[in-house]
Scaffold this motif. Sequence first.
Motif, mmCIF file in Angstrom:
data_model
loop_
_atom_site.group_PDB
_atom_site.id
_atom_site.type_symbol
_atom_site.label_atom_id
_atom_site.label_comp_id
_atom_site.label_asym_id
_atom_site.label_seq_id
_atom_site.Cartn_x
_atom_site.Cartn_y
_atom_site.Cartn_z
ATOM 1 N N ALA A 23 17.258 -17.708 22.115
ATOM 2 C CA ALA A 23 17.453 -16.272 22.315
ATOM 3 C C ALA A 23 17.660 -15.530 20.998
ATOM 4 C CB ALA A 23 18.655 -16.029 23.232
ATOM 5 N N PHE A 24 18.155 -16.217 19.968
ATOM 6 C CA PHE A 24 18.510 -15.565 18.712
ATOM 7 C C PHE A 24 17.288 -15.011 17.993
ATOM 8 C CE2 PHE A 24 19.024 -16.031 14.036
ATOM 9 C CZ PHE A 24 20.014 -15.067 13.847
ATOM 10 N N ALA A 25 17.431 -13.775 17.501
ATOM 11 C CA ALA A 25 16.394 -13.164 16.664
ATOM 12 C C ALA A 25 17.079 -12.490 15.490
ATOM 13 C CB ALA A 25 15.578 -12.147 17.454
ATOM 14 N N LEU A 26 16.693 -12.860 14.281
ATOM 15 C CA LEU A 26 17.212 -12.216 13.084
ATOM 16 C C LEU A 26 16.288 -11.050 12.749
ATOM 17 C CD1 LEU A 26 19.324 -12.165 10.862
ATOM 18 C CD2 LEU A 26 17.882 -13.725 9.537
ATOM 19 N N MET A 27 16.739 -9.847 13.042
ATOM 20 C CA MET A 27 15.928 -8.670 12.774
ATOM 21 C C MET A 27 16.100 -8.240 11.320
ATOM 22 S SD MET A 27 14.511 -8.347 15.666
ATOM 23 C CE MET A 27 13.675 -6.763 15.523
ATOM 24 N N THR A 28 15.104 -7.546 10.813
ATOM 25 C CA THR A 28 15.122 -7.061 9.440
ATOM 26 C C THR A 28 14.622 -5.626 9.413
ATOM 27 O OG1 THR A 28 12.886 -7.926 9.105
ATOM 28 C CG2 THR A 28 14.709 -9.344 8.442
ATOM 29 N N ALA A 29 14.973 -4.912 8.360
ATOM 30 C CA ALA A 29 14.436 -3.563 8.189
ATOM 31 C C ALA A 29 12.911 -3.635 8.175
ATOM 32 C CB ALA A 29 14.946 -2.954 6.888
ATOM 33 N N GLY A 30 12.299 -2.788 8.973
ATOM 34 C CA GLY A 30 10.847 -2.766 9.058
ATOM 35 C C GLY A 30 10.256 -3.602 10.172
ATOM 36 N N ARG A 33 0.827 -1.199 0.000
ATOM 37 C CA ARG A 33 0.000 0.000 0.000
ATOM 38 C C ARG A 33 0.864 1.252 0.000
ATOM 39 N NH1 ARG A 33 -3.277 -2.933 4.172
ATOM 40 N NH2 ARG A 33 -5.076 -3.795 3.080
ATOM 41 N N ARG A 34 1.956 1.167 0.745
ATOM 42 C CA ARG A 34 2.820 2.340 0.867
ATOM 43 C C ARG A 34 4.243 2.042 0.405
ATOM 44 N NH1 ARG A 34 0.822 4.016 6.891
ATOM 45 N NH2 ARG A 34 1.457 1.863 7.243
ATOM 46 N N GLY A 35 4.475 0.891 -0.224
ATOM 47 C CA GLY A 35 5.804 0.484 -0.633
ATOM 48 C C GLY A 35 6.366 -0.550 0.318
ATOM 49 N N THR A 36 7.518 -1.103 -0.031
ATOM 50 C CA THR A 36 8.178 -2.109 0.791
ATOM 51 C C THR A 36 9.467 -1.525 1.372
ATOM 52 O OG1 THR A 36 9.366 -2.960 -1.137
ATOM 53 C CG2 THR A 36 7.252 -3.970 -0.616
ATOM 54 N N PRO A 37 9.907 -2.020 2.517
ATOM 55 C CA PRO A 37 11.115 -1.443 3.141
ATOM 56 C C PRO A 37 12.360 -1.630 2.288
ATOM 57 C CG PRO A 37 9.876 -2.772 4.710
ATOM 58 C CD PRO A 37 9.285 -3.038 3.370
ATOM 59 N N LEU A 38 13.309 -0.742 2.488
ATOM 60 C CA LEU A 38 14.614 -0.817 1.851
ATOM 61 C C LEU A 38 15.674 -1.107 2.900
ATOM 62 C CD1 LEU A 38 14.410 2.385 -0.403
ATOM 63 C CD2 LEU A 38 13.887 0.026 -1.071
ATOM 64 N N HIS A 56 12.031 6.667 3.361
ATOM 65 C CA HIS A 56 11.141 5.720 2.681
ATOM 66 C C HIS A 56 10.522 4.736 3.675
ATOM 67 C CE1 HIS A 56 9.757 2.879 -0.427
ATOM 68 N NE2 HIS A 56 10.224 1.937 0.382
ATOM 69 N N ASN A 57 11.353 4.144 4.531
ATOM 70 C CA ASN A 57 10.851 3.144 5.470
ATOM 71 C C ASN A 57 9.910 3.755 6.499
ATOM 72 O OD1 ASN A 57 12.411 1.374 4.048
ATOM 73 N ND2 ASN A 57 13.930 1.041 5.661
ATOM 74 N N ALA A 58 10.189 4.984 6.915
ATOM 75 C CA ALA A 58 9.279 5.659 7.843
ATOM 76 C C ALA A 58 7.900 5.826 7.220
ATOM 77 C CB ALA A 58 9.845 7.016 8.242
ATOM 78 N N ARG A 59 7.866 6.141 5.937
ATOM 79 C CA ARG A 59 6.573 6.272 5.254
ATOM 80 C C ARG A 59 5.883 4.920 5.140
ATOM 81 N NH1 ARG A 59 5.092 5.500 0.153
ATOM 82 N NH2 ARG A 59 7.257 5.355 -0.587
ATOM 83 N N VAL A 60 6.645 3.887 4.763
ATOM 84 C CA VAL A 60 6.087 2.546 4.641
ATOM 85 C C VAL A 60 5.486 2.075 5.965
ATOM 86 C CG1 VAL A 60 6.716 0.114 4.308
ATOM 87 C CG2 VAL A 60 7.563 1.847 2.724
ATOM 88 N N LEU A 61 6.159 2.397 7.060
ATOM 89 C CA LEU A 61 5.744 1.927 8.372
ATOM 90 C C LEU A 61 4.772 2.862 9.069
ATOM 91 C CD1 LEU A 61 9.292 0.779 9.537
ATOM 92 C CD2 LEU A 61 7.440 -0.693 8.722
#
Length: 317
Positions: free
Chosen positions: A299-306, A39-44, A77-82
């Motif tokens: 405990a491990f978490a693979l974080m991603t943009a967004g 709707r608003r784009g995908t994260p970069l 861009h990501n702020a807008r997407v989110l």
Amino acid sequence: MQSCDRLTITVLVDNYIDMLMPNTATIRRQGMPEHFLPRRGTPLAENGISFLLKAETAGRTTTILFDAGMSGIPIIHNARVLGVDWDEIDQVVLSHGHPDHFGGIYAALEAMGRRVPLVVHPSAFHPRSIRRPDMMIQYFNRGLTQRELEDAGAAIVAVREPLDIAPGIMTSGEIPISVDFEHEVPAGRMSIRDGHVHPDPIDDYLTLIINVTGVGLVVLDPCGHSGVLSSLDHAQKLTGVDALHGVLGGFHLGHAGITQQKIDQTVAGLAERGLQLIAPMHCSGFRAQRAVAEALPEAFALMTAGAELVIEAPAAA
């Protein structure tokens, strides 16, 4: 140290994006629906890191931008997407004066459109260079100046010591390296101070320490220049809080020349400290991510943009 009731961490910028990773009980990601039906784009993603924190205490919320990535493109861009509302940001913190952490700050300040407190160590503004036999990079932090930040809307809070910036949130101040193997080899990093050229101690580096009620300490360590274990030990000593819940950020283990022994020693140290959440991001490197995932899978978490992470005490039964 005070505590906050609920902490929400949004990853505005990181090196990694993966639309196939599922949500968990505490992490919500930008997944296949957002990527295939945007709707608003995908994260970069880019080689940088930026966190947006929301700390809730007694019905009031404080919003903090911690670092700003390498450039202005992904963070905006990501702020807008989110759906980030720039008007809600109360203050900004820069972890240190390296471009992959401050590069997007001018775009972010422009998006805020008003004067906002910005916490930074005064040494972040010293000219920096890298001098090696195979390359020379002069003044790679020239894009960060106090005057330009102020012109862009920052109200500079230049401080070396720890600083309480919200209920349950404080900056670390200068971090002593307390674990022997975490001392970095300068590898040609230089800085200019008082008219003299010196090996760069990166003494401007700081982390954010958050104390969550009923959970414990969460440390955001964006680039690991003081060593992730030393940063955790400093957080405990500084706050007087023994309970360590989690650490997220760049552990500075992905660079050429980092030995597998150092990675294994770091993972063993993380295991000894009993963390419930470990998220190696940004400059941690694949070898370190793999080592944490294999040794500490729960405990491990693979974080991603967004990605958005919520940390709070479990509701009473």
